[in-house]
Design a protein around this motif. Structure first.
Motif, PDB file in Angstrom:
ATOM      1  N   GLU A  91     -13.452   6.637   0.484  1.00 29.32           N
ATOM      2  CA  GLU A  91     -13.510   6.138  -1.318  1.00 29.32           C
ATOM      3  C   GLU A  91     -11.767   6.613  -1.651  1.00 29.32           C
ATOM      4  OE1 GLU A  91     -13.760   3.806  -4.503  1.00 29.32           O
ATOM      5  OE2 GLU A  91     -15.071   4.039  -2.523  1.00 29.32           O
ATOM      6  N   SER A  92     -11.583   7.776  -1.311  1.00 33.93           N
ATOM      7  CA  SER A  92     -10.190   8.070  -1.496  1.00 33.93           C
ATOM      8  C   SER A  92      -8.440   7.528  -0.702  1.00 33.93           C
ATOM      9  CB  SER A  92      -9.908   9.803  -1.052  1.00 33.93           C
ATOM     10  OG  SER A  92      -9.828   9.669   0.742  1.00 33.93           O
ATOM     11  N   ASN A  93      -9.524   6.010  -0.437  1.00 36.75           N
ATOM     12  CA  ASN A  93      -8.202   6.002   0.051  1.00 36.75           C
ATOM     13  C   ASN A  93      -7.907   4.296  -0.537  1.00 36.75           C
ATOM     14  OD1 ASN A  93      -7.577   7.205   2.859  1.00 36.75           O
ATOM     15  ND2 ASN A  93      -9.576   5.446   3.865  1.00 36.75           N
ATOM     16  N   ASN A  94      -8.487   4.363  -1.409  1.00 31.10           N
ATOM     17  CA  ASN A  94      -9.076   3.470  -3.082  1.00 31.10           C
ATOM     18  C   ASN A  94      -7.678   3.798  -3.971  1.00 31.10           C
ATOM     19  OD1 ASN A  94      -9.199   0.601  -3.942  1.00 31.10           O
ATOM     20  ND2 ASN A  94     -10.733   1.214  -4.682  1.00 31.10           N
ATOM     21  N   LYS A  95      -6.079   3.341  -3.890  1.00 28.85           N
ATOM     22  CA  LYS A  95      -5.781   4.046  -4.827  1.00 28.85           C
ATOM     23  C   LYS A  95      -4.604   2.913  -4.847  1.00 28.85           C
ATOM     24  CE  LYS A  95      -3.897   8.352  -1.851  1.00 28.85           C
ATOM     25  NZ  LYS A  95      -4.810   7.865  -1.716  1.00 28.85           N
TER      26      LYS A  95
ATOM     27  N   ILE B 290       0.608  -1.088  -0.223  1.00 29.55           N
ATOM     28  CA  ILE B 290      -0.564  -0.020  -0.064  1.00 29.55           C
ATOM     29  C   ILE B 290       1.102   1.787  -0.087  1.00 29.55           C
ATOM     30  CG2 ILE B 290      -1.834   1.198   1.866  1.00 29.55           C
ATOM     31  CD1 ILE B 290      -3.200  -0.883   1.891  1.00 29.55           C
ATOM     32  N   THR B 291       0.966   2.245  -0.657  1.00 37.21           N
ATOM     33  CA  THR B 291       1.321   3.224  -1.119  1.00 37.21           C
ATOM     34  C   THR B 291       0.919   4.541  -0.395  1.00 37.21           C
ATOM     35  OG1 THR B 291      -0.477   4.733  -2.983  1.00 37.21           O
ATOM     36  CG2 THR B 291       1.900   3.011  -4.072  1.00 37.21           C
ATOM     37  N   ASP B 292       0.479   4.643   0.276  1.00 38.41           N
ATOM     38  CA  ASP B 292      -0.948   5.781   1.599  1.00 38.41           C
ATOM     39  C   ASP B 292      -0.677   5.552   2.403  1.00 38.41           C
ATOM     40  OD1 ASP B 292      -2.373   6.666   3.996  1.00 38.41           O
ATOM     41  OD2 ASP B 292      -3.415   7.637   2.206  1.00 38.41           O
ATOM     42  N   GLU B 293       0.857   6.470   3.378  1.00 38.75           N
ATOM     43  CA  GLU B 293       2.188   6.703   4.356  1.00 38.75           C
ATOM     44  C   GLU B 293       0.678   5.947   5.915  1.00 38.75           C
ATOM     45  OE1 GLU B 293       5.127   5.825   4.408  1.00 38.75           O
ATOM     46  OE2 GLU B 293       5.334   5.816   2.238  1.00 38.75           O
ATOM     47  N   ALA B 294      -0.095   6.559   5.578  1.00 43.43           N
ATOM     48  CA  ALA B 294      -0.745   6.610   7.016  1.00 43.43           C
ATOM     49  C   ALA B 294      -1.229   4.904   6.997  1.00 43.43           C
ATOM     50  CB  ALA B 294      -1.794   7.520   7.070  1.00 43.43           C
ATOM     51  N   ILE B 295      -1.724   4.403   6.142  1.00 46.13           N
ATOM     52  CA  ILE B 295      -2.214   3.197   5.878  1.00 46.13           C
ATOM     53  C   ILE B 295      -1.373   2.191   6.401  1.00 46.13           C
ATOM     54  CG2 ILE B 295      -3.476   1.133   4.882  1.00 46.13           C
ATOM     55  CD1 ILE B 295      -4.767   3.706   3.176  1.00 46.13           C
ATOM     56  N   LYS B 296      -0.676   2.068   5.599  1.00 49.03           N
ATOM     57  CA  LYS B 296       0.656   1.846   5.813  1.00 49.03           C
ATOM     58  C   LYS B 296       1.514   1.498   6.569  1.00 49.03           C
ATOM     59  CE  LYS B 296       3.923   2.465   1.950  1.00 49.03           C
ATOM     60  NZ  LYS B 296       5.060   0.919   2.088  1.00 49.03           N
TER      61      LYS B 296
ATOM     62  N   THR C 250      -5.778  -0.332  -3.172  1.00 45.34           N
ATOM     63  CA  THR C 250      -5.960  -1.149  -1.957  1.00 45.34           C
ATOM     64  C   THR C 250      -6.676  -1.126  -1.453  1.00 45.34           C
ATOM     65  OG1 THR C 250      -4.920   1.452  -1.902  1.00 45.34           O
ATOM     66  CG2 THR C 250      -5.826   0.581   0.839  1.00 45.34           C
ATOM     67  N   PHE C 251      -8.246  -0.950  -1.709  1.00 44.02           N
ATOM     68  CA  PHE C 251      -9.609  -2.399  -1.258  1.00 44.02           C
ATOM     69  C   PHE C 251      -9.032  -3.267  -1.276  1.00 44.02           C
ATOM     70  CE2 PHE C 251     -12.797   1.987  -0.745  1.00 44.02           C
ATOM     71  CZ  PHE C 251     -11.639   2.704  -0.436  1.00 44.02           C
ATOM     72  N   GLU C 252      -9.129  -3.462  -2.290  1.00 39.58           N
ATOM     73  CA  GLU C 252      -8.369  -5.521  -3.102  1.00 39.58           C
ATOM     74  C   GLU C 252      -7.808  -5.876  -1.961  1.00 39.58           C
ATOM     75  OE1 GLU C 252      -7.804  -6.455  -7.566  1.00 39.58           O
ATOM     76  OE2 GLU C 252      -9.258  -4.739  -7.642  1.00 39.58           O
ATOM     77  N   VAL C 253      -6.364  -5.057  -1.320  1.00 38.75           N
ATOM     78  CA  VAL C 253      -5.764  -6.173  -0.563  1.00 38.75           C
ATOM     79  C   VAL C 253      -6.635  -5.628   1.107  1.00 38.75           C
ATOM     80  CG1 VAL C 253      -3.498  -4.998   0.664  1.00 38.75           C
ATOM     81  CG2 VAL C 253      -3.409  -5.084  -1.705  1.00 38.75           C
ATOM     82  N   ILE C 254      -7.254  -4.410   1.510  1.00 40.07           N
ATOM     83  CA  ILE C 254      -7.761  -4.709   2.310  1.00 40.07           C
ATOM     84  C   ILE C 254      -8.832  -5.202   2.612  1.00 40.07           C
ATOM     85  CG2 ILE C 254      -9.075  -3.153   4.133  1.00 40.07           C
ATOM     86  CD1 ILE C 254      -6.398  -1.779   3.862  1.00 40.07           C
ATOM     87  N   ASN C 255     -10.155  -6.230   1.880  1.00 33.99           N
ATOM     88  CA  ASN C 255     -11.305  -6.950   1.415  1.00 33.99           C
ATOM     89  C   ASN C 255     -10.569  -7.928   1.740  1.00 33.99           C
ATOM     90  OD1 ASN C 255     -13.008  -5.255   1.865  1.00 33.99           O
ATOM     91  ND2 ASN C 255     -12.566  -4.687  -0.593  1.00 33.99           N
TER      92      ASN C 255
END
Length: 269
Positions: free
Chosen positions: A115-119, A22-28, A70-75
């Protein structure tokens, strides 16, 4: 219990490599924190197994699937966390692990609400390009080889040292193993994130039990020192080969960390 341990091992890997992808630093960052919690779960489950006079191994039955968002990874993580719940023991430890997992599921559900998290995920695209680095092909080739070899090595060392730490009653050994485990976690994280940037993220191969069931500790340490020396040479060669100041300094930094690992291992001798 060994099946539970195996499933937790797989979940630790899944959360860990999701954080790399995942590229989003906060989620990562949050996912990596949860992966460290999962690794502690492995330790505690292992301790309970050993206390019963039984044993566990590092067998795995999993793949790292290529996800595109990202959402595919999260799900996928959500499904894996839910599936493991029935494996936990009906004990105080089992309840603790379940509540940790419940909080992880809550966090993941919150991520999905925005939805903005879905990169886009580029960690598996195999392009071998570092977008903000101007690296020649020979430098990319050298970096690729290094990352595949060393990511496996760090994964192996984490598990081998943890296996040995769980079986020692000597404080010096316990502390040295803990230092080496912590250092290898950092190295695996660093190399995993680099692999993701290059689009070559992959799960390290599974460990054979002969890798971690050590019969001659002294020989293992001697061999380990030799491997650390070899890693230092690789880091130095890579630092010299890569004409990027930031990356070159990073591999110098890793090189000096390997030097201290050798000193730690000498304590064990």
């Amino acid at each position: 219990m060994n099946k539970t341990y195996q499933k937790k091992h797989e979940l630790w890997c899944s959360i860990n490599f999701a954080s790399f992808a995942i590229t989003d630093e906060a989620i990562k960052s949050r996912l990596y924190d949860f992966s460290q919690i999962a690794f502690r779960h492995m330790k505690w489950l292992g301790d309970e197994i050993l206390a019963k006079g039984e044993d566990y191994n590092y067998d795995r039955d999993m793949q790292l699937y290529k996800r595109e968002t990202t959402f595919e990874v999260i799900n996928a993580l959500i499904e894996e966390v839910k599936a493991i719940q029935s494996h936990y023991p009906d004990t105080i430890l089992g309840k603790r692990i379940q509540t940790d997992d419940e909080y992880l599921l809550e966090y993941l559900s919150q991520v999905l609400k925005d939805e903005s998290n879905n990169k886009e995920i580029t960690a598996f695209n195999m392009k071998r390009q570092w977008e903000d680095k101007n690296l020649a092909q020979d430098q990319i080739d050298a970096l690729t080889l290094f990352l595949f070899e060393e990511s496996y090595k760090e994964y192996e060392l984490i598990l081998v040292y943890a296996y040995m730490q769980a079986r020692t009653t000597e404080m010096l050994q316990f502390n040295v193993f803990q230092d080496l485990i912590d250092e290898s976690h950092f190295h695996l994280k660093s190399f995993g994130n680099m692999m993701a940037k290059l689009g070559i993220l992959a799960l390290p191969r599974e460990l054979h039990e002969m890798t971690y069931k050590i019969k001659d500790l002294q020989q293992f340490i001697v061999d380990g020192i030799a491997e650390e020396e070899a890693a230092k040479v690789m880091c130095k060669e890579l630092s010299d080969a890569i004409k990027d100041e930031e990356l070159s300094k990073f591999f110098d930094f890793i090189n000096y960390q390997e030097s201290y690992h050798i000193e730690l291992m000498k304590k064990l001798l």
